[in-house]
Design a protein around this motif. Structure first.
Motif, short mmCIF file in Angstrom:
data_model
loop_
_atom_site.label_atom_id
_atom_site.label_comp_id
_atom_site.label_asym_id
_atom_site.label_seq_id
_atom_site.Cartn_x
_atom_site.Cartn_y
_atom_site.Cartn_z
N PRO A 211 115.27 -15.04 39.46
CA PRO A 211 115.99 -15.04 40.75
C PRO A 211 115.36 -13.91 41.71
N GLY A 212 114.81 -14.06 42.83
CA GLY A 212 114.49 -12.93 43.79
C GLY A 212 113.29 -12.15 43.43
N GLN A 213 112.49 -12.68 42.21
CA GLN A 213 111.31 -12.06 41.81
C GLN A 213 110.25 -12.39 42.43
N PHE A 214 109.02 -11.45 42.48
CA PHE A 214 107.85 -11.62 43.19
C PHE A 214 106.86 -10.75 42.26
N ALA A 251 112.59 -2.42 37.45
CA ALA A 251 113.07 -2.13 36.21
C ALA A 251 112.78 -3.45 35.15
N PRO A 252 112.39 -3.14 33.90
CA PRO A 252 112.13 -3.85 32.96
C PRO A 252 113.03 -4.92 32.61
N SER A 253 114.15 -4.76 32.80
CA SER A 253 115.39 -5.76 32.51
C SER A 253 116.40 -5.50 33.68
N PHE A 254 115.92 -6.39 34.84
CA PHE A 254 117.02 -6.33 36.10
C PHE A 254 118.39 -6.92 35.58
N VAL A 255 118.38 -8.10 34.82
CA VAL A 255 119.77 -8.73 34.45
C VAL A 255 119.42 -9.09 32.87
N ALA A 256 120.27 -8.47 31.95
CA ALA A 256 120.01 -8.58 30.70
C ALA A 256 120.33 -10.04 30.52
N GLY A 257 119.26 -10.63 29.50
CA GLY A 257 119.09 -12.08 29.25
C GLY A 257 118.39 -12.80 30.15
N GLN A 258 117.91 -12.16 31.14
CA GLN A 258 116.89 -13.18 32.17
C GLN A 258 115.54 -12.43 31.74
N VAL A 259 114.44 -13.42 32.43
CA VAL A 259 113.28 -12.77 32.23
C VAL A 259 113.11 -11.54 33.25
N GLY A 260 112.35 -10.50 32.56
CA GLY A 260 112.39 -9.32 33.27
C GLY A 260 111.14 -8.83 34.09
N ASN A 261 110.82 -7.72 34.58
CA ASN A 261 109.75 -7.31 35.19
C ASN A 261 108.63 -6.74 34.39
N GLY A 262 107.39 -7.31 34.16
CA GLY A 262 106.37 -6.58 33.38
C GLY A 262 105.35 -6.07 34.78
N CYS A 263 104.38 -5.31 34.25
CA CYS A 263 103.62 -4.61 34.87
C CYS A 263 102.33 -4.63 34.01
N HIS A 264 101.82 -5.96 33.79
CA HIS A 264 100.48 -6.09 32.84
C HIS A 264 99.26 -5.24 33.37
N SER A 321 108.54 -15.93 23.45
CA SER A 321 108.45 -17.22 24.16
C SER A 321 108.88 -17.01 25.72
N HIS A 322 108.79 -15.70 26.07
CA HIS A 322 108.81 -15.28 27.48
C HIS A 322 107.88 -14.68 28.00
N TRP A 323 106.54 -15.16 27.44
CA TRP A 323 105.40 -14.59 28.08
C TRP A 323 105.13 -13.12 28.13
N ALA A 324 105.80 -12.48 27.04
CA ALA A 324 105.95 -11.10 27.24
C ALA A 324 104.82 -10.45 26.08
N PRO A 455 123.48 -4.59 25.65
CA PRO A 455 122.41 -4.94 26.69
C PRO A 455 122.84 -4.99 28.19
N GLU A 456 123.98 -5.35 28.33
CA GLU A 456 124.39 -5.45 29.88
C GLU A 456 124.57 -3.90 30.43
N GLU A 457 124.96 -3.23 29.68
CA GLU A 457 124.99 -1.67 29.85
C GLU A 457 123.64 -0.85 30.10
N ILE A 458 122.81 -1.32 29.24
CA ILE A 458 121.44 -0.69 29.30
C ILE A 458 120.81 -1.21 30.76
N ALA A 459 120.75 -2.53 31.15
CA ALA A 459 120.13 -3.02 32.10
C ALA A 459 120.68 -2.36 33.21
N ALA A 460 122.24 -2.46 33.38
CA ALA A 460 122.94 -1.60 34.46
C ALA A 460 122.48 -0.29 34.83
N ALA A 461 122.21 0.29 33.82
CA ALA A 461 122.24 2.07 33.79
C ALA A 461 120.56 2.30 34.38
#
Length: 466
Positions: A211-214, A251-264, A321-324, A455-461
């Protein structure tokens, strides 16, 4: 004043005059620390010439800052003592399209006697480029930049922070959907326009999966410029977002458990202007040096993760299986392989290169390009080879089948990746004791800080640190 010094003085004076004529009043001088945070000192535009000659003071302690602004220490760095000089690169001075009255320049770091600071990541990247050139190789690199955008708090109802933070996404369209482009067409137009005005060649921009990712991709360049470019891309996206009442996170993990942001990281090898990915009759089109270089990168990936995936949040993103690219394998046009060979169309002069899938935007891009160069050059020195390419998703194979094919999981924690970096003789030699030690000190401090976090605490921090 010597001839070269006089030329630099005149260049700096002309740059300052040009900026003032264009209405620039302040210049942001940036460097990226070992936690991947872009740090800054700003100067009035009329001080640019003085900064280019004598530098701007800064403490060496920034080399051991962590992502939450805590300070650790290494054997060589830490504490209140010492001073360095930030020297702006006048060739990269850029008027910022989304920040009226401002310009930007990346900076190199030197000591008070004018000697290169041994932990300067930008100069490390430049040394590796020079090492490649000495071997007759030219590298062109580029980054894909992914980010999540939300509506910014309006001040009267500030958003909660922490694991319970909620998000107001400004678009509701599906992944990769045209609906998102329609919903945010003004914003996306302004992003591409600002990048173009600043001299960055945008190849594509599109909605991503979360969500909200570009994602935006800019043209390849020499490795140091590519690292400069990705810093400029991120800060431009951030500035345009602010002007639209939005907030951008890389951030690599905006919301824990969702697909994160890469920088290939994409890379192509050339010799005498000719691509080493277009060799007739060679397996996969790769010249022997390209095979050895990519073999070196593939072999070094467990240690390289501590460079390109430097936060505990990075390992929330690195899921099968997340294309990471979480398995140490390579493949031809395989988006699940950690190292992807991109063949490109036969008549495409820019086609034919490789992609490191694992990296994210918490990485210092200068460290990333320098370390990949070091690993690839070590591969050439040792005549490294590539195993058979893998097709399909390794995550769908059983443990025994992966073992039969020689496919192993890359480090699943920052601790494991840092252990591999600590034992990597080629990367230690390339980075030098001071830089290598500072990077490890920051990684160990990040490990300790988040050791007991969910994980949720790491993503939030870490959500708004990059």
């Amino acid at each position: 004043m010597g001839t070269r010094a006089a030329e630099q003085h005149e260049e700096a004076r002309q740059s300052a005059a040009r900026l003032e004529a264009e209405g620039v009043r302040n210049v942001a001088l940036t460097w990226v620390d070992n936690a991947g945070v872009t740090r800054v000192k700003t100067i009035p535009a009329q001080r640019l010439a003085a900064a280019a000659e004598r530098g701007v003071g800064m403490s060496p302690v920034f080399d051991v800052f962590t992502s939450d602004d805590a300070i650790t220490e290494s054997e060589h760095l830490g504490g209140p003592d010492g001073d360095l000089r930030l020297i702006p690169d006048l060739d990269r001075v850029t008027v910022l399209a989304a920040q009226p009255g401002w310009a930007w320049a990346p900076a190199d770091r030197y000591d008070q006697l004018g000697r290169p600071h041994p932990a300067c990541q930008r100069q490390f990247a430049r040394r590796m480029v020079e090492r490649a050139a000495a071997a007759g190789l030219e590298l062109r690199m580029g980054f894909e930049t992914e980010w999540v955008v939300t509506r910014a708090p309006d001040g009267t109802h500030p958003a909660a922070t922490g694991p319970d933070e909620t998000f107001d996404y400004p678009c509701a369209g599906p992944a990769y959907g045209m609906t998102r482009v329609v919903e945010l067409s003004d914003y996306l137009r302004d992003v591409t326009e600002a990048l173009a005005v600043q001299g960055l060649d945008v190849l594509q921009l599109h909605p991503e999966y979360a969500p909200g990712q570009f994602e935006v991709t800019t043209a390849a360049a020499d490795p140091v410029r590519a690292a400069d470019d990705v810093v400029l891309v991120r800060e431009t996206v951030r500035a345009v977002s602010v002007r639209h009442g939005l907030r951008a996170s890389f951030a690599p993990s905006f919301v824990a458990g969702q697909v994160g942001n890469g920088c290939h990281l994409h890379l192509g090898l050339y010799r005498d202007g000719s691509s080493l990915h277009r060799t007739p009759d060679a397996s996969w089109g790769l010249a022997p040096d390209a095979v050895a270089f990519l073999g070196g990168v593939l072999n070094a990936l467990p240690a390289l993760l501590a460079i390109g995936c430097p936060s505990p949040a990075s390992y929330l993103r690195l899921q099968p299986s997340h294309w990471a690219g979480v398995y140490q394998c390579w493949g031809v046009e395989n988006r699940e392989a950690a190292l992807r060979l991109i063949t490109g169309a036969p008549d495409d002069p820019d086609g034919g290169h490789a992609e490191v899938k694992t990296f994210d935007a918490a990485a210092n891009p200068y460290l990333a390009v320098g370390a990949v160069l070091a690993a690839g050059l070590h591969g050439i020195e040792t005549a490294a080879q590539l195993p058979a390419p893998h097709a399909g998703d390794p995550g769908t194979l059983g443990v025994r089948e992966r073992a039969r094919r020689g496919i192993v999981r890359l480090p699943a924690t920052l601790t494991e990746a840092a252990d591999r970096l600590e034992k990597s003789a080629p990367l230690y030699e390339a980075m030098g004791e001071v830089l290598h030690g500072a990077v490890l000190a920051v990684r160990r401090a990040e490990e300790a800080h988040f050791a007991d976090c969910e994980p949720e605490e790491i993503a939030a921090a870490t959500r708004w640190r990059w």
